[in-house]
Motif scaffolding. Structure first.
Motif, PDB file in Angstrom:
ATOM      1  N   MET A   1       4.656  10.233  -6.008  1.00 28.69           N
ATOM      2  CA  MET A   1       3.272  10.337  -6.393  1.00 28.69           C
ATOM      3  C   MET A   1       2.691  11.928  -5.453  1.00 28.69           C
ATOM      4  O   MET A   1       2.953  11.962  -4.087  1.00 28.69           O
ATOM      5  CB  MET A   1       2.417   9.160  -5.592  1.00 28.69           C
ATOM      6  N   ASP A   3       0.319  15.114  -3.801  1.00 25.55           N
ATOM      7  CA  ASP A   3      -0.813  15.323  -2.919  1.00 25.55           C
ATOM      8  C   ASP A   3      -2.066  14.818  -3.318  1.00 25.55           C
ATOM      9  O   ASP A   3      -2.974  13.988  -2.912  1.00 25.55           O
ATOM     10  CB  ASP A   3      -0.631  16.602  -2.308  1.00 25.55           C
ATOM     11  N   LYS A   6      -2.229  11.004  -3.940  1.00 25.24           N
ATOM     12  CA  LYS A   6      -2.242  10.460  -2.886  1.00 25.24           C
ATOM     13  C   LYS A   6      -3.622  10.579  -2.108  1.00 25.24           C
ATOM     14  O   LYS A   6      -4.200   9.603  -1.455  1.00 25.24           O
ATOM     15  CB  LYS A   6      -1.202  11.131  -1.553  1.00 25.24           C
ATOM     16  N   LEU A   9      -5.616   8.087  -3.682  1.00 27.95           N
ATOM     17  CA  LEU A   9      -5.255   6.618  -3.137  1.00 27.95           C
ATOM     18  C   LEU A   9      -6.249   6.455  -1.907  1.00 27.95           C
ATOM     19  O   LEU A   9      -6.432   5.223  -1.746  1.00 27.95           O
ATOM     20  CB  LEU A   9      -3.747   6.708  -2.666  1.00 27.95           C
ATOM     21  N   ALA A 321       6.547   9.258   3.658  1.00 23.70           N
ATOM     22  CA  ALA A 321       5.511   8.458   3.238  1.00 23.70           C
ATOM     23  C   ALA A 321       4.147   9.059   3.712  1.00 23.70           C
ATOM     24  O   ALA A 321       3.202   8.948   3.159  1.00 23.70           O
ATOM     25  CB  ALA A 321       5.881   6.765   3.369  1.00 23.70           C
ATOM     26  N   ASP A 324       3.369  12.422   2.666  1.00 24.32           N
ATOM     27  CA  ASP A 324       2.691  12.397   1.317  1.00 24.32           C
ATOM     28  C   ASP A 324       1.138  12.345   1.109  1.00 24.32           C
ATOM     29  O   ASP A 324       0.455  12.613   0.475  1.00 24.32           O
ATOM     30  CB  ASP A 324       3.369  11.209   0.437  1.00 24.32           C
ATOM     31  N   LEU A 325       0.679  11.730   2.323  1.00 24.09           N
ATOM     32  CA  LEU A 325      -0.609  11.453   2.473  1.00 24.09           C
ATOM     33  C   LEU A 325      -1.500  12.497   3.215  1.00 24.09           C
ATOM     34  O   LEU A 325      -2.661  13.059   2.815  1.00 24.09           O
ATOM     35  CB  LEU A 325      -0.921  10.147   3.341  1.00 24.09           C
ATOM     36  N   ALA A 388      -3.200   2.969   3.507  1.00 20.47           N
ATOM     37  CA  ALA A 388      -2.720   3.917   2.452  1.00 20.47           C
ATOM     38  C   ALA A 388      -1.320   4.339   2.975  1.00 20.47           C
ATOM     39  O   ALA A 388      -0.336   4.336   2.000  1.00 20.47           O
ATOM     40  CB  ALA A 388      -3.445   5.464   2.197  1.00 20.47           C
ATOM     41  N   TYR A 389      -1.019   4.469   4.026  1.00 20.94           N
ATOM     42  CA  TYR A 389       0.265   4.681   4.311  1.00 20.94           C
ATOM     43  C   TYR A 389       1.188   3.271   4.306  1.00 20.94           C
ATOM     44  O   TYR A 389       2.388   3.690   3.913  1.00 20.94           O
ATOM     45  CB  TYR A 389       0.348   4.819   6.272  1.00 20.94           C
ATOM     46  N   SER A 392       1.883   3.806   0.646  1.00 22.03           N
ATOM     47  CA  SER A 392       2.588   4.782   0.576  1.00 22.03           C
ATOM     48  C   SER A 392       4.039   4.406   0.986  1.00 22.03           C
ATOM     49  O   SER A 392       5.080   4.695   0.061  1.00 22.03           O
ATOM     50  CB  SER A 392       2.327   6.100   1.208  1.00 22.03           C
ATOM     51  N   GLY A 395       5.629   2.454  -1.692  1.00 19.59           N
ATOM     52  CA  GLY A 395       6.108   3.052  -3.027  1.00 19.59           C
ATOM     53  C   GLY A 395       7.584   3.793  -2.677  1.00 19.59           C
ATOM     54  O   GLY A 395       8.274   3.846  -3.619  1.00 19.59           O
ATOM     55  N   ALA A 396       7.536   4.350  -1.394  1.00 19.44           N
ATOM     56  CA  ALA A 396       8.813   4.934  -1.071  1.00 19.44           C
ATOM     57  C   ALA A 396       9.841   4.065  -1.041  1.00 19.44           C
ATOM     58  O   ALA A 396      11.068   4.550  -1.248  1.00 19.44           O
ATOM     59  CB  ALA A 396       8.656   5.798   0.226  1.00 19.44           C
TER      60      ALA A 396
END
Length: 409
Positions: A1, A3, A6, A9, A321, A324-325, A388-389, A392, A395-396
């Motif tokens: 995913m 930036d 994210k 997100l 992770a 990415d945010l 969100a972390y 994320s 997802g990771a």
């Protein structure tokens, strides 16, 4: 995913913020200390069940674990852990949602941690775009009572198999939007000790020569204690020995040599060998000080939480992770070790994982209200980023990209 996605997100998660704020403020107003989090656990369970998760209650008395399976293929499982308990502190924030229970306060942000993990459970229940299982661990009694240890002892990882486990904590003094962690030892072992020097006592005016005076070894013990740090602990290792309490005699009786003198303190370390060294040398110095003055020394060294040690692979996953945010430049992956303690350490002794810090903010003047103080308050601004972390990270660990990473490894 990427930036851009994210960022979207975080925006999408912000839609959950009104409900999460209501939850956070309700928990803050009704703080419960270790193993007494009955109302908090009931609220957590109610929300999780409403969102369709499988919920197990009563683990370590008031702990809750909820499980969610993704809709993609996969057999791995991970755990996401938060803490729920408050502290015995009188709140002085004056907030509209301040504690209704005098003497109890959410002064460490566990109310915010609980809200963020609930937010992740809510979002993922509606968007289970991962393979495998996520276990959401709502732990009681982190503040000194070892709820994490009790959950492990009650077979947390056997009842809910996990390949890795992760924790998240807010950190005042780190700007909003930044994360911090490190591989290896990140938080200290937290031990406590008491030395009781015993003598005969006596009349301080007419018969001091007839007494054995426990204040004499006490007086020599205090500076000698710090020689352990300066001359016994290797220069490249870190350790702390501090005195927090001294008691001898009665304040209004100044002509009596007491028969007993008590000194108590804390010990902090990261390396198991250094931890053992502190205990050994403290005992030796107390005993030798007492013998030099014809007294005896009773030493009680109690081991608390072990050092929290992160695992390299999971640190890398967690850092990616977070990056990415917010971007790599906003993630510190070499945080200086902290001499506070955390009972998430017990979970990391059983499974690989990572403990991450999320910035709670700092004022323009560089000031902030620290944890465990009457004016501290969790920063609601960081709730969407914390949620969100977690998303994320799932997802990771369990998303399609995780399979590519593992295949490459």
């Amino acid at each position: 995913m990427g930036d851009r996605l994210k960022h979207e997100l975080v925006k999408e998660i912000e839609k959950l913020l009104p409900e999460l704020l209501e939850i956070r403020h309700a928990i803050h107003a009704n703080p419960e200390t270790g193993f007494e989090e009955h109302e908090t656990a009931a609220l957590v369970s109610e929300k999780l069940k409403a969102w369709g998760l499988e919920v197990e209650e009563g683990i370590a008395t008031t702990g809750v674990v909820a499980s969610l399976k993704g809709r993609l293929p996969g057999q791995r499982a991970i755990g996401l852990r938060c803490d729920m308990d408050a502290l015995d502190i009188v709140e002085k924030t004056g907030l509209p949602y301040a504690s209704k229970k005098r003497g109890k306060m959410h002064a460490c942000g566990h109310d915010g941690h609980t809200a963020m993990l609930l937010g992740a459970a809510h979002y993922l229940s509606e968007n289970p775009d991962f393979g495998g299982t996520v276990h959401f661990i709502f732990q009681p009694a982190e503040e000194g009572l070892g709820g994490g240890r009790v959950m492990v002892e009650e077979n947390l990882f056997e009842r809910f198999p996990m390949d890795a486990v992760y924790g998240l904590h807010n950190k005042p003094g780190i700007p909003v939007g930044q994360f911090a962690t490190r591989p290896g030892a990140m938080l200290a072992a937290t031990d406590s000790w008491t030395v009781t020097f015993q003598g005969t006592g006596g009349h301080g005016g007419s018969g001091p020569h007839l007494s054995t005076d426990p204040t004499m070894p006490l007086g020599h013990f205090i500076p000698a204690l710090q020689s352990i740090i300066g001359r016994s602990v290797p220069a490249l290792e870190s350790a702390v020995l501090s005195i927090g309490h001294i008691q001898a005699g009665e304040p209004g009786v100044t002509n009596v040599i007491p028969s007993e003198a008590v000194v108590c303190g804390t010990a902090r370390s990261y390396d198991p060998d250094v931890r053992g060294l502190l205990e050994k040398r403290l005992n030796e110095i107390a005993t030798a000080s007492a013998q030099a003055y014809g007294c005896t020394a009773l030493v009680n060294y109690e081991r608390g939480y072990p050092s929290l040690v992160n695992h390299d692979e999971q640190v890398q996953i967690a850092v990616e992770a977070a990056a990415d945010l917010v971007g790599k430049d906003q993630v510190n992956d070499r945080l200086t070790p902290i001499t506070a303690g955390e009972d998430f350490s017990y979970m990391l002794q059983q499974r690989p994982g990572c403990f991450m810090m999320l910035g709670n903010g700092v004022g323009q003047d560089g000031k902030f209200n620290n944890l465990h103080t009457p004016l501290y308050d969790f920063n609601d601004e960081i709730i969407p980023l914390g949620v969100a972390y977690w998303v994320s990270l799932v997802g990771a660990e369990l998303g399609p990209q995780s399979l590519e990473r593992r295949d490459a490894a």
